[in-house]
Enzyme design. Structure first.
Site, PDB file in Angstrom:
ATOM      1  N   CYS A  66       0.019   3.814   2.743  1.00 51.25           N
ATOM      2  CA  CYS A  66       0.488   3.316   4.039  1.00 51.25           C
ATOM      3  C   CYS A  66       1.965   3.635   4.228  1.00 51.25           C
ATOM      4  O   CYS A  66       2.394   4.069   5.309  1.00 51.25           O
ATOM      5  CB  CYS A  66       0.279   1.807   4.137  1.00 51.25           C
ATOM      6  SG  CYS A  66      -1.428   1.250   3.948  1.00 51.25           S
TER       7      CYS A  66
ATOM      8  N   CYS B 215       0.828  -1.219   0.000  1.00 52.03           N
ATOM      9  CA  CYS B 215       0.000   0.000   0.000  1.00 52.03           C
ATOM     10  C   CYS B 215       0.857   1.261   0.000  1.00 52.03           C
ATOM     11  O   CYS B 215       1.520   1.571   0.993  1.00 52.03           O
ATOM     12  CB  CYS B 215      -0.930  -0.046   1.211  1.00 52.03           C
ATOM     13  SG  CYS B 215      -1.809   1.485   1.554  1.00 52.03           S
TER      14      CYS B 215
END
Length: 398
Positions: A291, A288
């Site tokens: 993230c 991600c």
């Protein structure tokens, strides 16, 4: 299929760094990008700069095994200096600037706002906000037109240039971004230098983003940039995202849902046993992009405030355990507590989804010393946002 859609919603955030929205010179925006990729992006920037008007229709299609599902169609258009239009078929939301006024219409709640139009395309934050999170092509067009490729610097720094390829009859430059086991192909027409489409591959599934009804300059109709409110629509001062608002209403102000998970060192963490401390739970995955942009801030909080009654729990979820281990090995700078969701890549059975209704990552929870959830934040935010949440919970920050 819903899980896979969530994965790609998360990945698009890599196009948006934590830097504030601002115009930037192409050279500075692309300083960490490979020279051959930078050349393609500079040519695209020049091509879009020469257009007085532009429109396209983007069709997002998910391919999973033998199944083919068209998720939604997005229409994007602009006319300089400050008219634009975005509509998505998935939710019916609409963003229109007629040059004088800016309208944002949310079909789900039958509400719309009316404000003064921005003075130029580059001055509107609303263009990016109006786009669905998984529309790589439309988001990248907006970033290029707004001269904001610096906001995608983390994403583009991973890009390489593959040999030219044919895409729907067009000879294209193929810019490839790899993140974990996901590969994203961005196709730029070699003749016009405009974006032609995208192809995303994740394990055995894939997504195509195809453009149709592409028109430029005089072929873009003026009446597209108008808005007439539906008769049952209500003019309001502000709009809320119904899904995010629903999640916040469900969890904020309520006791944190307890879970017990082991970290990478074998220690078991139990939310219920952490009362008396401020707890930050950050749901993340190694693949991600957003993230990864948030993690330096979460690590900073861990390092600076762990001795001030703050506990940081970075819960790896929707992810392959081996991929998580490999990521952490490559990033020894992350010393925070990393917990492992036993569901692995199975998002439907994950702690994040089953206990906290997580629909996209990163999702970050701030839990006060009484065990009450005070913040439910979806997506990547500037570092100041996370520090402000700590201040609200009585933690003195620098």
């Amino acid at each position: 299929m819903k899980t896979y859609h969530r994965l790609f919603v998360g990945l698009i955030g890599a196009l948006c760094s934590l830097a504030p929205l601002r115009a930037a010179k192409a050279d500075s925006a692309l300083q960490n990008v490979r020279p051959d990729v930078a050349a393609v992006l500079k040519a695209a920037t020049s091509a879009y700069d020469k257009l007085q008007a532009y429109e396209h229709t983007e069709t997002w299609t998910l391919h999973s095994g033998d199944q083919k599902t068209t998720s939604a169609v997005t229409k994007l258009a602009f006319k300089r200096p400050n008219r634009f239009y975005i509509q998505t078929s998935s939710d019916g939301d609409l963003l229109v600037s007629d040059g004088q006024n800016l309208y944002i219409y949310r079909k789900a709640v039958q509400e719309y706002t009316k404000d003064a139009a921005p003075i130029s395309l580059a001055k509107s934050d609303d263009l990016l906000d109006a786009l669905p999170g998984n529309r790589f092509v439309s988001v990248l067009v907006v970033l290029i037109v707004q001269h904001n490729l610096d906001k995608a610097s983390s994403f583009l720094s991973l890009a390489t240039l593959a040999p030219p390829t044919s895409y729907h009859g067009q000879r294209c430059d193929d810019v490839v971004v790899k993140a974990g086991n996901t590969a994203i192909h961005l196709y730029f027409n070699k003749q016009t230098h405009l974006l032609a489409g995208a192809y995303l591959k994740h394990d055995t599934e894939s997504v195509t983003e195809e453009l149709s009804d592409v028109h430029t300059n005089g072929a873009v109709p003026n009446d597209l940039f108008t808005f007439t409110p539906p008769s049952d629509a209500k003019l309001v001062a502000d709009l809320d995202d119904p899904e995010e608002l629903a999640l916040q209403q469900k969890y904020v102000g309520k006791p944190a849902v307890d879970f017990s998970l082991q970290d990478t060192k074998g220690k078991t963490w139990d939310i219920a046993e952490l009362k008396g401390k401020v707890v930050i739970v950050d749901f993340w995955a190694s693949w991600c992009g957003p993230c990864q942009m948030v993690m330096p801030t979460i690590e900073k909080i861990y390092e600076k405030y762990s001795d001030k009654d703050v506990v940081v729990l970075a819960v790896n979820t929707w992810d392959d355990p081996d991929a998580c281990a490999s990521f952490l090995k490559k990033h020894p700078e992350y010393k925070m507590n990393v917990l492992l969701d036993p569901a692995g890549k199975n998002a439907a059975d994950s702690v994040a989804t089953k206990l906290y209704g997580v629909q996209g990552i990163p999702t970050t929870l701030f839990i006060d010393k009484e065990g009450i959830v005070r913040t439910y934040a979806i997506g990547a935010h500037p570092p100041e946002f996370y520090m402000d949440q700590l201040k609200k919970l009585g933690i003195a920050t620098d």
